[in-house]
Design an enzyme around this catalytic site. Structure first.
Site, PDB file in Angstrom:
ATOM      1  CG  HIS A 155      -1.765   1.291   1.448  1.00 41.11           C
ATOM      2  ND1 HIS A 155      -2.731   1.640   0.682  1.00 41.11           N
ATOM      3  CD2 HIS A 155      -1.809   2.257   2.365  1.00 41.11           C
ATOM      4  CE1 HIS A 155      -3.263   2.795   0.798  1.00 41.11           C
ATOM      5  NE2 HIS A 155      -2.773   3.036   1.889  1.00 41.11           N
ATOM      6  CG  HIS A 158      -0.466  10.093   0.184  1.00 46.37           C
ATOM      7  ND1 HIS A 158      -0.753  10.469   1.495  1.00 46.37           N
ATOM      8  CD2 HIS A 158      -1.428   9.178   0.162  1.00 46.37           C
ATOM      9  CE1 HIS A 158      -1.843   9.567   1.878  1.00 46.37           C
ATOM     10  NE2 HIS A 158      -2.294   8.780   0.839  1.00 46.37           N
TER      11      HIS A 158
END
Length: 356
Positions: A126, A172
């Protein structure tokens, strides 16, 4: 300058000397069982007995045991003297924790790997590109490489336009993380994808791109991975292939482009040479599955519903050539369960989906 007191030095070195943990009783008992009571060393033959009888390493022979003994002693040479008689209790204890010499999981595959891919648990990563926390760390290819070296089979990449809107960054979103270029991530994946395991690697894409950049992604992955990139030629799978059949193949998973689902721009363009959307395309994009939906979720950052604001007001044009090409490379479509997980899991094997 005053000289330091010798007693102070002695106290300091004694107080802060690094001491290693001693072997627990069960390790001592195992050592005594195979080395013999009162013995300080375990010979190669005795160590071979331990490997075969205690650890069920049936394929080991005397040369294997001797090789492992020398590797253990070479690694421990800086903290102990080698007398040449075999493994000491301390050597034996540390051997148990050397992952490459005594891994907790057998490297040999012993399961049936010929069932469809969705029948298996998959070692999944992840935010595979982050070097640290999810708010301010650097994005890099190094965590991706380390994950692949550990045998991770799913790598996640978050795709965003760069400031000039002409290239793709991996980062991100809506944080202070520093980006890394997508092409560098793809090249590192190509190099390290199968260094630990020959079984298929899945790349999940969290897509926040305009359609022209989606077309650029399609070009990047096809040029980078070539024949290793797996996608169904027909766009429709009656049954997803097995891990055995997909060895050394790379699979893309993401949500199909929304602009390809929307027929309005195509109708307004009036260009009869553009590809028309037919019922087969709609079925391949998930309209046949009532269990999945593209309804917006304010907490779901994977949805491309946010792409207009993510791209700083950049208008999402209908790239008639780019979106179909990008969509065609997606072997595993992603979506969210509409009626709960139980209902979503009733989807048949001819409707391969990844549930978010």
């Amino acid at each position: 300058m005053e000289s330091l007191n010798y007693k102070m030095f002695g106290c300091f070195t004694r107080k802060f000397r690094i001491s290693e943990a001693e072997p627990p009783e069960d390790v001592k008992e195992a050592f005594t069982r195979f080395a013999g009571r009162g013995s300080t060393h375990m010979s190669a033959y005795q160590f071979l007995r331990f490997l075969v009888e205690a650890q069920a390493e049936d394929g080991c022979v005397a040369s294997d045991a001797d090789r492992i003994i020398h590797q253990v002693i070479d690694r421990r040479q800086h903290v102990s003297k080698y007398a040449g008689h075999g493994l000491t209790l301390d050597h034996f204890f540390h051997f148990l924790f050397f992952d490459d010499l005594n891994g907790p999981i057998r490297s040999q595959v012993h399961h049936d790997m010929t069932a469809p891919l969705q029948h298996y648990f998959i070692f999944t990563g992840h935010n595979s590109y982050l070097t640290g926390n999810q708010l301010s760390s650097d994005c890099s290819i190094l965590p991706i490489i380390k994950a692949l070296e550990r045998g991770v089979r799913v790598i996640e990449l978050d795709l965003w336009p760069n400031s000039a809107k002409d290239d793709i960054h991996v980062l991100h979103g809506r944080t202070l993380t520093t980006p890394v270029r997508l092409i560098k991530c793809l090249e590192s994946i190509r190099e390290y994808a199968f260094i630990k395991s020959p079984y298929p690697l899945i790349i999940t894409l969290e897509d926040h791109l305009t359609s022209d950049l989606q077309a650029k992604v399609a070009e990047m992955v096809t040029q980078t991975f070539g024949e290793r990139l797996y996608y169904p030629e027909s766009g429709y799978l009656e049954e997803f292939p097995s891990p055995e059949a997909l060895k050394h193949r790379i699979i893309l998973s993401t949500k199909p482009p929304k602009e390809y689902l929307e027929s309005t721009p195509l109708k307004e363009s009036g260009n009869s040479s553009l590809p028309e959307r037919n019922s087969t395309d709609e079925e391949a994009l998930g309209e046949e599955s009532p269990d999945l939906t593209d309804e917006p979720d304010p907490d779901d950052r994977n949805d491309t519903d946010h792409d207009e604001e993510d791209s700083d007001g950049c208008e999402r044009k209908s790239c008639q050539l780019g979106a179909p090409q990008y969509k065609h490379l997606i072997a595993i479509h992603a979506g969210k369960p509409k009626s709960g997980l139980r209902a979503a899991l009733r989807v048949g094997i001819d409707k391969v989906k990844r549930l978010s």
